[in-house]
Write an enzyme that holds these catalytic residues in place. Structure first.
Site, PDB file in Angstrom:
ATOM      1  N   GLU A   1      15.420 -12.966  -4.835  1.00 50.62           N
ATOM      2  CA  GLU A   1      16.424 -13.895  -4.317  1.00 50.62           C
ATOM      3  C   GLU A   1      16.482 -15.126  -5.204  1.00 50.62           C
ATOM      4  O   GLU A   1      15.467 -15.745  -5.483  1.00 50.62           O
ATOM      5  CB  GLU A   1      16.035 -14.296  -2.884  1.00 50.62           C
ATOM      6  CG  GLU A   1      17.007 -15.228  -2.227  1.00 50.62           C
ATOM      7  CD  GLU A   1      18.416 -14.659  -2.232  1.00 50.62           C
ATOM      8  OE1 GLU A   1      18.650 -13.665  -1.545  1.00 50.62           O
ATOM      9  OE2 GLU A   1      19.281 -15.193  -2.959  1.00 50.62           O
TER      10      GLU A   1
ATOM     11  N   CYS B   1       9.324 -23.282  -3.033  1.00 51.55           N
ATOM     12  CA  CYS B   1       9.366 -22.307  -4.127  1.00 51.55           C
ATOM     13  C   CYS B   1       8.710 -22.801  -5.410  1.00 51.55           C
ATOM     14  O   CYS B   1       7.700 -22.241  -5.833  1.00 51.55           O
ATOM     15  CB  CYS B   1      10.815 -21.898  -4.400  1.00 51.55           C
ATOM     16  SG  CYS B   1      11.512 -20.959  -3.028  1.00 51.55           S
TER      17      CYS B   1
ATOM     18  N   PHE C   1      19.080 -30.071 -14.741  1.00 53.53           N
ATOM     19  CA  PHE C   1      17.621 -30.203 -14.580  1.00 53.53           C
ATOM     20  C   PHE C   1      17.010 -31.100 -15.650  1.00 53.53           C
ATOM     21  O   PHE C   1      15.940 -30.822 -16.164  1.00 53.53           O
ATOM     22  CB  PHE C   1      16.948 -28.824 -14.541  1.00 53.53           C
ATOM     23  CG  PHE C   1      17.028 -28.208 -13.171  1.00 53.53           C
ATOM     24  CD1 PHE C   1      15.952 -28.271 -12.298  1.00 53.53           C
ATOM     25  CD2 PHE C   1      18.202 -27.619 -12.734  1.00 53.53           C
ATOM     26  CE1 PHE C   1      16.045 -27.754 -11.019  1.00 53.53           C
ATOM     27  CE2 PHE C   1      18.310 -27.109 -11.456  1.00 53.53           C
ATOM     28  CZ  PHE C   1      17.234 -27.173 -10.597  1.00 53.53           C
TER      29      PHE C   1
ATOM     30  N   LEU D   1      18.820 -17.680  -4.469  1.00 51.54           N
ATOM     31  CA  LEU D   1      19.608 -18.718  -3.792  1.00 51.54           C
ATOM     32  C   LEU D   1      18.908 -20.071  -3.843  1.00 51.54           C
ATOM     33  O   LEU D   1      17.691 -20.150  -3.931  1.00 51.54           O
ATOM     34  CB  LEU D   1      19.890 -18.336  -2.340  1.00 51.54           C
ATOM     35  CG  LEU D   1      18.764 -18.310  -1.298  1.00 51.54           C
ATOM     36  CD1 LEU D   1      18.367 -19.693  -0.823  1.00 51.54           C
ATOM     37  CD2 LEU D   1      19.195 -17.495  -0.108  1.00 51.54           C
TER      38      LEU D   1
ATOM     39  N   VAL E   1      15.654 -17.294   3.498  1.00 51.58           N
ATOM     40  CA  VAL E   1      16.148 -16.150   2.726  1.00 51.58           C
ATOM     41  C   VAL E   1      16.608 -15.012   3.639  1.00 51.58           C
ATOM     42  O   VAL E   1      17.722 -14.511   3.516  1.00 51.58           O
ATOM     43  CB  VAL E   1      15.045 -15.653   1.754  1.00 51.58           C
ATOM     44  CG1 VAL E   1      15.430 -14.318   1.122  1.00 51.58           C
ATOM     45  CG2 VAL E   1      14.809 -16.695   0.664  1.00 51.58           C
TER      46      VAL E   1
HETATM   47  N1  LIG Z   1      13.590 -20.805   0.555  1.00 52.13           N
HETATM   48  C1  LIG Z   1      14.179 -20.549  -0.603  1.00 52.13           C
HETATM   49  O1  LIG Z   1      15.018 -21.315  -1.089  1.00 52.13           O
HETATM   50  C2  LIG Z   1      13.827 -19.287  -1.368  1.00 52.13           C
HETATM   51  C3  LIG Z   1      14.634 -18.912  -2.446  1.00 52.13           C
HETATM   52  C4  LIG Z   1      14.320 -17.756  -3.144  1.00 52.13           C
HETATM   53  C5  LIG Z   1      13.216 -16.998  -2.784  1.00 52.13           C
HETATM   54  N2  LIG Z   1      12.424 -17.404  -1.748  1.00 52.13           N
HETATM   55  C6  LIG Z   1      11.289 -16.550  -1.377  1.00 52.13           C
HETATM   56  O2  LIG Z   1      11.665 -15.778  -0.240  1.00 52.13           O
HETATM   57  C7  LIG Z   1      10.540 -15.597   0.652  1.00 52.13           C
HETATM   58  C8  LIG Z   1      10.864 -16.146   2.012  1.00 52.13           C
HETATM   59  O3  LIG Z   1      11.138 -17.536   1.880  1.00 52.13           O
HETATM   60  P1  LIG Z   1      11.698 -18.396   3.108  1.00 52.13           P
HETATM   61  O4  LIG Z   1      11.879 -19.780   2.604  1.00 52.13           O
HETATM   62  O5  LIG Z   1      12.830 -17.684   3.746  1.00 52.13           O
HETATM   63  O6  LIG Z   1      10.424 -18.333   4.082  1.00 52.13           O
HETATM   64  P2  LIG Z   1      10.321 -18.784   5.603  1.00 52.13           P
HETATM   65  O7  LIG Z   1       8.913 -19.165   5.816  1.00 52.13           O
HETATM   66  O8  LIG Z   1      11.418 -19.754   5.936  1.00 52.13           O
HETATM   67  O9  LIG Z   1      10.647 -17.448   6.416  1.00 52.13           O
HETATM   68  C9  LIG Z   1       9.822 -16.330   6.465  1.00 52.13           C
HETATM   69  C10 LIG Z   1       9.927 -15.759   7.869  1.00 52.13           C
HETATM   70  O10 LIG Z   1       9.306 -14.471   7.918  1.00 52.13           O
HETATM   71  C11 LIG Z   1       8.777 -14.294   9.233  1.00 52.13           C
HETATM   72  N3  LIG Z   1       7.820 -13.171   9.213  1.00 52.13           N
HETATM   73  C12 LIG Z   1       6.569 -13.124   8.731  1.00 52.13           C
HETATM   74  N4  LIG Z   1       6.052 -11.891   8.856  1.00 52.13           N
HETATM   75  C13 LIG Z   1       7.010 -11.114   9.421  1.00 52.13           C
HETATM   76  C14 LIG Z   1       7.110  -9.748   9.794  1.00 52.13           C
HETATM   77  N5  LIG Z   1       6.112  -8.897   9.601  1.00 52.13           N
HETATM   78  N6  LIG Z   1       8.246  -9.305  10.361  1.00 52.13           N
HETATM   79  C15 LIG Z   1       9.282 -10.145  10.544  1.00 52.13           C
HETATM   80  N7  LIG Z   1       9.257 -11.449  10.220  1.00 52.13           N
HETATM   81  C16 LIG Z   1       8.139 -11.933   9.655  1.00 52.13           C
HETATM   82  C17 LIG Z   1       8.183 -15.656   9.541  1.00 52.13           C
HETATM   83  O11 LIG Z   1       8.019 -15.843  10.925  1.00 52.13           O
HETATM   84  C18 LIG Z   1       9.221 -16.601   8.935  1.00 52.13           C
HETATM   85  O12 LIG Z   1      10.171 -17.029   9.877  1.00 52.13           O
HETATM   86  C19 LIG Z   1       9.368 -16.273  -0.052  1.00 52.13           C
HETATM   87  O13 LIG Z   1       8.699 -15.329  -0.844  1.00 52.13           O
HETATM   88  C20 LIG Z   1      10.042 -17.293  -0.952  1.00 52.13           C
HETATM   89  O14 LIG Z   1       9.255 -17.637  -2.070  1.00 52.13           O
HETATM   90  C21 LIG Z   1      12.729 -18.515  -1.017  1.00 52.13           C
END
Ligand SMILES: NC(=O)c1ccc[n+]([C@@H]2O[C@H](COP(=O)([O-])OP(=O)(O)OC[C@H]3O[C@@H](n4cnc5c(N)ncnc54)[C@H](O)[C@@H]3O)[C@@H](O)[C@H]2O)c1
Length: 445
Positions: free
Chosen positions: A154, A266, A255, A156, A11
């Site tokens: 988000e 997610c 779906f 996406l 994200v």
């Molecule tokens: N992956 C998806 O498709 C998706 C879609 C919509 C929403 N989300 C939500 O978005 C959020 C992030 O998801 P993601 O898949 O990108 O997670 P991810 O685990 O891929 O990425 C999160 C990143 O944040 C970093 N991080 C943690 N603490 C930090 C800090 N204090 N400062 C800077 N960086 C820090 C971690 O090292 C990690 O790389 C979650 O809440 C998830 O539920 C994800």
């Protein structure tokens, strides 16, 4: 506009790179050393179509910078997006520790009156917790700074992240003041979002809207999986049932596939978090709970069927090879978090089978999850995985799998037993090619 993003995951990296592409001056903080090392070379640390090119372009433009120090990002942005992980805790609730740790740094370092926006998926009421954390961090740092808090969840989908950002189906602004709404509109102004698809609501409604959307999709999947099991038990065919359902415009087509359940970072955690939020609020979320429970069984059901088949034939698993097509939780990503494929592979490996897996993008991430099993190996093509296998298990609906002729599958395998967990093959063609073919809801096709 000066913007900060916390987290360079699926994200955060998309958000940071796309905002830079819209012309903003973006600093993105990331704590993972390996992710930062890849980013420093202009490489996306995960597979997402189009990301490498976007990243390289925005790094070269100077509009996008990365830092390992969140305090540097905190000092930068007038608008700051939290995109850190919110993984599940053992009881199903959301772990907000990464989010609140980032809020601590922001409270101590961000410009006065900065807008702090949650992009991560967070339980209803988290906006208030973030605001309190910011206040106490500012106080601890001896500052009189105050901040405003908003939610911009988000929506996406991995594999379509860039088009989803550039042309979103809807954008939700959860805000508590008019300035926050104006700032968020300014951030996304270059996208020329239509008013009909830009929804302004309270922070709480925005937080809940994200869970509601994911849980609704999870419910559809689990309901179709229950129907598929009923079809198998009663002589119906789920493909015909789905067709009849989906021609009703009120139901729609999307779906409605039965298969080995939902995975990813997610749906599983968001559904259990919603159930937990209901519990905490004294409102039982029975339907979401049932969807989650059904999915937990469904995502390993095919592995169990394979094990039962061998038991019923008096055949020992040791010495038998399961070719596993697909390890990612869905096509067009290398993400194997909570992937049914990985869970099924574990079950089969523990039962004594050798598993030889192939995935067009997730071979590396999948292999990292299963590295401790000596009876697990990775093939470099679908056909290599298939060579002399005793069973083929299809766990991810990558397009290339459906393009393999069933006759070739039969020819390459030692025994042509196919468990098609994503219904990628045409049943009639599979059976005509001599495959001993099994798929959810299609036993009576
Ligand atoms: N992956 C998806 O498709 C998706 C879609 C919509 C929403 N989300 C939500 O978005 C959020 C992030 O998801 P993601 O898949 O990108 O997670 P991810 O685990 O891929 O990425 C999160 C990143 O944040 C970093 N991080 C943690 N603490 C930090 C800090 N204090 N400062 C800077 N960086 C820090 C971690 O090292 C990690 O790389 C979650 O809440 C998830 O539920 C994800």
């Amino acid at each position: 506009m000066k913007i900060s993003v916390y987290g360079a995951g699926y994200v955060g990296l998309v958000q940071a790179s796309c905002l830079a592409n819209l012309g903003h001056d973006v600093v993105c903080a990331e704590l993972s050393v390996s992710r930062l090392a890849a980013l420093a070379q202009g490489k996306t640390p995960f597979y997402e179509p189009g990301m490498d090119e976007l990243l390289t372009g925005e790094l070269a433009s100077g509009r996008l910078r990365f830092t390992s120090d969140p305090a540097v990002a905190a000092a930068h942005g007038e608008v700051q997006f939290l995109a850190v992980g919110t993984p599940p805790l053992a009881d199903g609730s959301s772990d907000l520790s990464y989010l609140l740790a980032a809020a601590d740094t922001i409270g101590a370092n961000a410009p006065d009156d900065a807008l702090i926006v949650t992009k991560s998926t967070v339980p209803v009421g988290t906006g208030k917790k973030v605001a309190a954390q910011l206040r106490s961090a500012a106080l601890k740092a001896g500052r009189s700074a105050s901040f405003r808090v908003a939610s911009n969840p988000e929506f996406l989908a991995e594999g379509r992240a860039l088009p989803d950002f550039m042309e979103p189906q809807r954008t939700v602004f959860g805000v508590a003041d008019a300035k926050a709404e104006a700032q968020l509109r300014e951030v996304y102004a270059p996208l020329k979002l239509g008013n009909d698809r830009t929804l302004v609501m309270s922070v709480e409604s925005a937080e809940l809207a994200k869970y509601a959307a994911n849980a609704m999709l999870a419910v559809r999947i689990s309901f179709m999986n229950e129907l598929a099991n009923l079809a198998d038990a009663t002589g119906a065919c789920i493909d015909s049932v789905r067709e009849a359902m989906s021609l009703d415009e009120r139901v729609g087509r999307k779906f409605l596939n039965s298969g080995c359940g939902y995975g990813g970072s997610c749906f599983p955690k968001d559904v259990t978090s919603l159930v937990k939020q209901g519990e905490m609020a004294g409102t039982v979320m029975r339907i979401a709970d049932a969807a989650s429970e059904i999915n937990i069984r469904q995502r390993v059901a095919m592995a169990d069927r394979i094990i039962s088949l061998f038991q019923s034939r008096g055949k020992a698993p040791v010495g038998c090879v399961v070719a596993l097509w697909g390890m990612a939780f869905k096509p067009d990503t290398d993400d194997v978090r909570e992937a049914p494929a990985v869970l099924m592979a574990e079950r089969l490996l523990q039962a004594g089978f050798a598993v030889r897996a192939y995935d067009p993008q997730a071979s590396e991430t999948g292999a990292a999850e299963l590295a401790k099993y000596t009876n697990f190996s990775v093939a470099s093509t679908a056909m290599e995985a298939l060579a002399d296998a005793d069973v083929l298990l299809i766990a991810t609906e990558w397009k290339e799998f459906g393009q393999v002729a069933p006759a070739d599958v039969a020819r390459f395998m030692r025994a042509p037993v196919v468990f098609d967990g994503r219904s990628v093959f045409n049943v009639a063609a599979a059976r005509a090619a001599g495959l001993d073919y099994h798929a959810f809801g299609r036993e009576h096709a």
